[in-house]
Design an enzyme around this catalytic site. Structure first.
Site, PDB file in Angstrom:
ATOM      1  N   ARG A 153       8.821  48.323  12.707  1.00  0.00           N
ATOM      2  CA  ARG A 153       7.631  47.492  12.908  1.00  0.00           C
ATOM      3  C   ARG A 153       6.404  48.381  12.762  1.00  0.00           C
ATOM      4  NH1 ARG A 153      10.384  43.901  11.995  1.00  0.00           N
ATOM      5  NH2 ARG A 153      10.846  42.012  13.173  1.00  0.00           N
ATOM      6  N   ASP A 166       7.941  50.262   5.234  1.00  0.00           N
ATOM      7  CA  ASP A 166       8.200  48.891   4.807  1.00  0.00           C
ATOM      8  C   ASP A 166       7.404  47.922   5.669  1.00  0.00           C
ATOM      9  OD1 ASP A 166       9.688  46.919   3.252  1.00  0.00           O
ATOM     10  OD2 ASP A 166      10.764  46.455   5.103  1.00  0.00           O
ATOM     11  N   GLU A 221      -0.047  44.058   8.860  1.00  0.00           N
ATOM     12  CA  GLU A 221       0.550  43.386   7.693  1.00  0.00           C
ATOM     13  C   GLU A 221       0.384  41.866   7.703  1.00  0.00           C
ATOM     14  OE1 GLU A 221       4.718  44.707   8.385  1.00  0.00           O
ATOM     15  OE2 GLU A 221       5.223  42.594   8.425  1.00  0.00           O
ATOM     16  N   HIS A 245       7.651  44.756   3.541  1.00  0.00           N
ATOM     17  CA  HIS A 245       8.608  44.176   4.490  1.00  0.00           C
ATOM     18  C   HIS A 245       9.773  43.507   3.750  1.00  0.00           C
ATOM     19  CE1 HIS A 245       8.688  43.036   8.964  1.00  0.00           C
ATOM     20  NE2 HIS A 245       9.928  42.985   8.491  1.00  0.00           N
TER      21      HIS A 245
END
Ligand code: NAI
Length: 331
Positions: free
Chosen positions: A234, A258, A263, A295
């Site tokens: 996260r 990622d 985000e 993600h």
């Protein structure tokens, strides 16, 4: 059961529709995320199905309850975007997908590590322009290096196993150590040792008040100079500004992520024709030793199939009054 599916992408529709062949739910797809402005779309739906960047805060949950929603089904593992106490107070059950191919995320973490170490992103761009120069593409052997796994749960353990296969020395840190981690030939270490010895740090713990900015200026200053940092967990685990400072000074040798703290509103959308106003993200992508994926670590056929099957199975359990296998306990 009527299910309002938020943040629905084409692959969500395809895999949820396929999984629904074994059920008889009526799915209504919304591309928009669930938040204060869109919550009214869920009215009269007994269940909502949400993803990582939907907002199920107290106000949204209250509006859901008023509209008749009794179940929030997360089609993901992490649940930091749901106010569990508010849900419990409102009598809304929350389920998630506890277990779906941890391989998908662990293998993506390895892909990011391999790419950032061996500069695959730079080589890809160069060779498309028939530039076959190797200057600046030096990497290092993974064999014999020390890899720190922060969070040795399902994904962390798969990642550790792959790294052991590369011949790495794997050390770990977890609030709740797992005998399985040690049984595979890895060992636990104190944060001090992790800082001083890890050539690679990979984050696999959930985002909680405990783990928020677990990587900050202090931890970075204690890291081995030139270490690589991988985050597929996260975004909030990392203080991005501190990481940028560490990249700039060379204290951090590379970053492959990622997930990104800000985000929400950016990821899962095509913004290639717009001006990105997030200066931190703008700065991040300018570094040659930073790789960012949006993600996508979960995005394998195996994982998405399991996610969709488990999610609809949870709704069926709820509808039939059966015990909820994947209920999140507010504790
Ligand atoms: P898990 O629950 O099996 O493992 C998490 C581990 O973190 C547990 O061993 C737990 O004890 C540990 N942990 C909890 N608090 C900690 C702390 N303060 N310090 C150190 N360790 C701590 O979860 P799993 O399935 O391995 O997933 C890990 C995370 O990966 C999820 O929470 C989620 O945020 C992320 N994830 C990311 C995806 C992506 O597509 N990028 C997809 C799926 C999960």
């Amino acid at each position: 059961m009527e299910i309002a599916v938020f943040s629905a992408k084409p692959y969500d529709r395809e895999y949820l529709d396929a999984a629904n062949a074994a059920h008889t739910h009526r799915l209504k797809y919304y591309e928009v995320p669930l938040d204060d402005e869109t919550v009214s779309l869920a009215a009269a739906h007994g269940a909502v199905c949400i993803f990582v960047n939907d907002h199920a805060n107290a106000a949204v949950l209250e509006a859901l309850a008023k509209g008749g929603t009794k179940l929030v089904a997360l089609r993901c593992t992490g649940f930091n975007n749901v106010d569990l106490n508010a849900a419990r107070a409102l009598g809304i059950k929350v389920v998630r997908v506890v277990d779906y191919s941890p391989n998908s995320v662990a293998e993506h973490a390895v892909a990011l590590l391999m790419a950032i170490n061996r500069k695959i992103h730079r080589a890809y761009n160069r060779t498309r322009d028939f530039n076959f120069s190797l200057d600046g593409l030096m990497g290092f052997d993974l064999c014999g290096k020390t890899v720190a796994v922060i969070g040795t749960g399902k994904i962390g353990r798969v990642f550790a196993k792959i790294m052991l296969g590369f011949g790495c020395d794997v050390i770990g840190y977890d609030k709740f150590p797992s005998p399985e981690f040690e049984a595979m030939g890895a060992r636990y270490a104190e944060p001090g040792e992790i800082g001083s010895s890890a050539d690679i740090i990979s984050l696999h713990c959930p985002l909680t008040p405990d783990t928020y900015h677990i990587i900050d200026a202090h931890t970075l200053s204690r890291a081995k100079r030139g270490a690589l940092l991988i985050n597929t967990s996260r975004g909030g685990l990392i203080d991005t500004e501190a990481v940028i400072d560490a990249l700039r000074s060379g204290q951090l040798g590379g970053l492959a992520i990622d997930v990104y703290e800000q985000e929400a509103g950016l990821f899962f959308r095509d913004l290639s024709g717009t001006i990105i106003t997030d200066d931190v993200l703008q700065r991040l992508v300018t570094f040659p030793n930073v790789i960012l994926t949006g993600h996508q670590a979960f995005l394998t056929r195996e994982a998405v199939t399991t996610i969709c099957e488990t999610t609809l199975q949870s709704v069926t359990e709820f509808e039939s009054g059966a015990p909820l296998t994947n209920e999140i306990d507010a504790g």
